[in-house]
Design a protein around this motif. Structure first.
Motif, mmCIF file in Angstrom:
data_model
loop_
_atom_site.group_PDB
_atom_site.id
_atom_site.type_symbol
_atom_site.label_atom_id
_atom_site.label_comp_id
_atom_site.label_asym_id
_atom_site.label_seq_id
_atom_site.Cartn_x
_atom_site.Cartn_y
_atom_site.Cartn_z
ATOM 1 N N ASP A 1 34.975 36.095 54.644
ATOM 2 C CA ASP A 1 34.859 37.539 54.377
ATOM 3 C C ASP A 1 33.489 38.077 54.770
ATOM 4 O O ASP A 1 33.350 39.266 55.080
ATOM 5 C CB ASP A 1 35.109 37.854 52.903
ATOM 6 C CG ASP A 1 36.532 37.598 52.464
ATOM 7 O OD1 ASP A 1 37.416 37.455 53.339
ATOM 8 O OD2 ASP A 1 36.765 37.529 51.240
ATOM 9 N N LEU A 2 32.468 37.217 54.754
ATOM 10 C CA LEU A 2 31.117 37.668 55.097
ATOM 11 C C LEU A 2 31.027 38.214 56.519
ATOM 12 O O LEU A 2 30.136 38.991 56.826
ATOM 13 C CB LEU A 2 30.110 36.526 54.936
ATOM 14 C CG LEU A 2 29.793 36.110 53.502
ATOM 15 C CD1 LEU A 2 28.920 34.861 53.503
ATOM 16 C CD2 LEU A 2 29.116 37.249 52.753
ATOM 17 N N ARG A 3 31.940 37.812 57.370
ATOM 18 C CA ARG A 3 31.911 38.275 58.760
ATOM 19 C C ARG A 3 32.483 39.674 58.930
ATOM 20 O O ARG A 3 32.285 40.305 59.965
ATOM 21 C CB ARG A 3 32.685 37.315 59.653
ATOM 22 C CG ARG A 3 32.014 35.986 59.797
ATOM 23 C CD ARG A 3 32.804 35.098 60.703
ATOM 24 N NE ARG A 3 32.023 33.934 61.074
ATOM 25 C CZ ARG A 3 32.509 32.926 61.751
ATOM 26 N NH1 ARG A 3 33.769 32.934 62.139
ATOM 27 N NH2 ARG A 3 31.742 31.902 62.051
ATOM 28 N N SER A 4 33.203 40.164 57.925
ATOM 29 C CA SER A 4 33.904 41.433 58.116
ATOM 30 C C SER A 4 33.588 42.511 57.089
ATOM 31 O O SER A 4 34.063 43.628 57.228
ATOM 32 C CB SER A 4 35.414 41.178 58.131
ATOM 33 O OG SER A 4 35.816 40.606 56.903
ATOM 34 N N ILE A 5 32.799 42.205 56.081
ATOM 35 C CA ILE A 5 32.513 43.215 55.062
ATOM 36 C C ILE A 5 31.470 44.213 55.555
ATOM 37 O O ILE A 5 30.727 43.943 56.504
ATOM 38 C CB ILE A 5 32.022 42.576 53.741
ATOM 39 C CG1 ILE A 5 30.706 41.814 53.951
ATOM 40 C CG2 ILE A 5 33.099 41.712 53.127
ATOM 41 C CD1 ILE A 5 30.045 41.382 52.658
ATOM 42 N N THR A 6 31.441 45.363 54.909
ATOM 43 C CA THR A 6 30.380 46.347 55.117
ATOM 44 C C THR A 6 29.741 46.580 53.763
ATOM 45 O O THR A 6 30.432 46.915 52.796
ATOM 46 C CB THR A 6 30.949 47.666 55.671
ATOM 47 O OG1 THR A 6 31.621 47.385 56.905
ATOM 48 C CG2 THR A 6 29.844 48.675 55.915
ATOM 49 N N ILE A 7 28.442 46.361 53.673
ATOM 50 C CA ILE A 7 27.752 46.474 52.396
ATOM 51 C C ILE A 7 27.123 47.851 52.226
ATOM 52 O O ILE A 7 26.913 48.580 53.192
ATOM 53 C CB ILE A 7 26.690 45.363 52.227
ATOM 54 C CG1 ILE A 7 25.585 45.456 53.289
ATOM 55 C CG2 ILE A 7 27.355 43.995 52.247
ATOM 56 C CD1 ILE A 7 24.446 44.476 53.082
ATOM 57 N N ALA B 1 16.809 40.443 56.820
ATOM 58 C CA ALA B 1 16.885 41.778 57.425
ATOM 59 C C ALA B 1 17.975 41.827 58.494
ATOM 60 O O ALA B 1 18.735 42.801 58.571
ATOM 61 C CB ALA B 1 15.537 42.160 58.026
ATOM 62 N N LEU B 2 18.076 40.798 59.302
ATOM 63 C CA LEU B 2 19.103 40.744 60.346
ATOM 64 C C LEU B 2 20.500 40.754 59.733
ATOM 65 O O LEU B 2 21.389 41.495 60.174
ATOM 66 C CB LEU B 2 18.891 39.496 61.204
ATOM 67 C CG LEU B 2 19.673 39.374 62.488
ATOM 68 C CD1 LEU B 2 19.384 40.534 63.430
ATOM 69 C CD2 LEU B 2 19.342 38.066 63.166
ATOM 70 N N ILE B 3 20.698 39.951 58.696
ATOM 71 C CA ILE B 3 21.991 39.906 58.012
ATOM 72 C C ILE B 3 22.281 41.251 57.353
ATOM 73 O O ILE B 3 23.389 41.780 57.469
ATOM 74 C CB ILE B 3 22.020 38.762 56.979
ATOM 75 C CG1 ILE B 3 22.002 37.411 57.693
ATOM 76 C CG2 ILE B 3 23.245 38.882 56.070
ATOM 77 C CD1 ILE B 3 21.743 36.223 56.783
ATOM 78 N N ALA B 4 21.296 41.831 56.674
ATOM 79 C CA ALA B 4 21.495 43.124 56.008
ATOM 80 C C ALA B 4 21.839 44.206 57.018
ATOM 81 O O ALA B 4 22.744 45.014 56.782
ATOM 82 C CB ALA B 4 20.242 43.505 55.221
#
Length: 82
Positions: A18-24, A67-70
């Motif tokens: 799911d981490l690949r497709s969520i929007t935070i 930062a890149l992940i965020a």
């Protein structure tokens, strides 16, 4: 608990994939950026970057990796920023 497992819990995901497709949210992005550097190892951060983004982007520090992940997770997966 490694960084990827932490992110699954932190982002309230059911599955690692799911981490690949969520929007935070902006708050989640700020909270992710604010994590302390010593909580996880640099290899764990790099593994998370590689997994979530789907390719290797070298990161010079834990803060750069967060930062890149965020930034990636703050973007709609259609390619449009929030």
């Amino acid at each position: 608990m490694d960084f990827l497992d932490y992110l699954v819990t932190f982002m309230d995901c059911d599955y690692l994939s799911d981490l690949r497709s969520i929007t935070i949210t902006p708050k989640q992005a700020a909270d992710l950026r604010a994590l302390p550097d010593g909580q996880f190892t640099m290899p764990e951060y790099q593994e998370a970057v590689n997994y979530i983004l789907g390719h290797s982007i070298p990161c010079s520090s834990p803060a750069a990796a967060r930062a890149l992940i965020a930034d990636f997770l703050s973007t709609e997966k259609t390619g449009q920023p929030l």
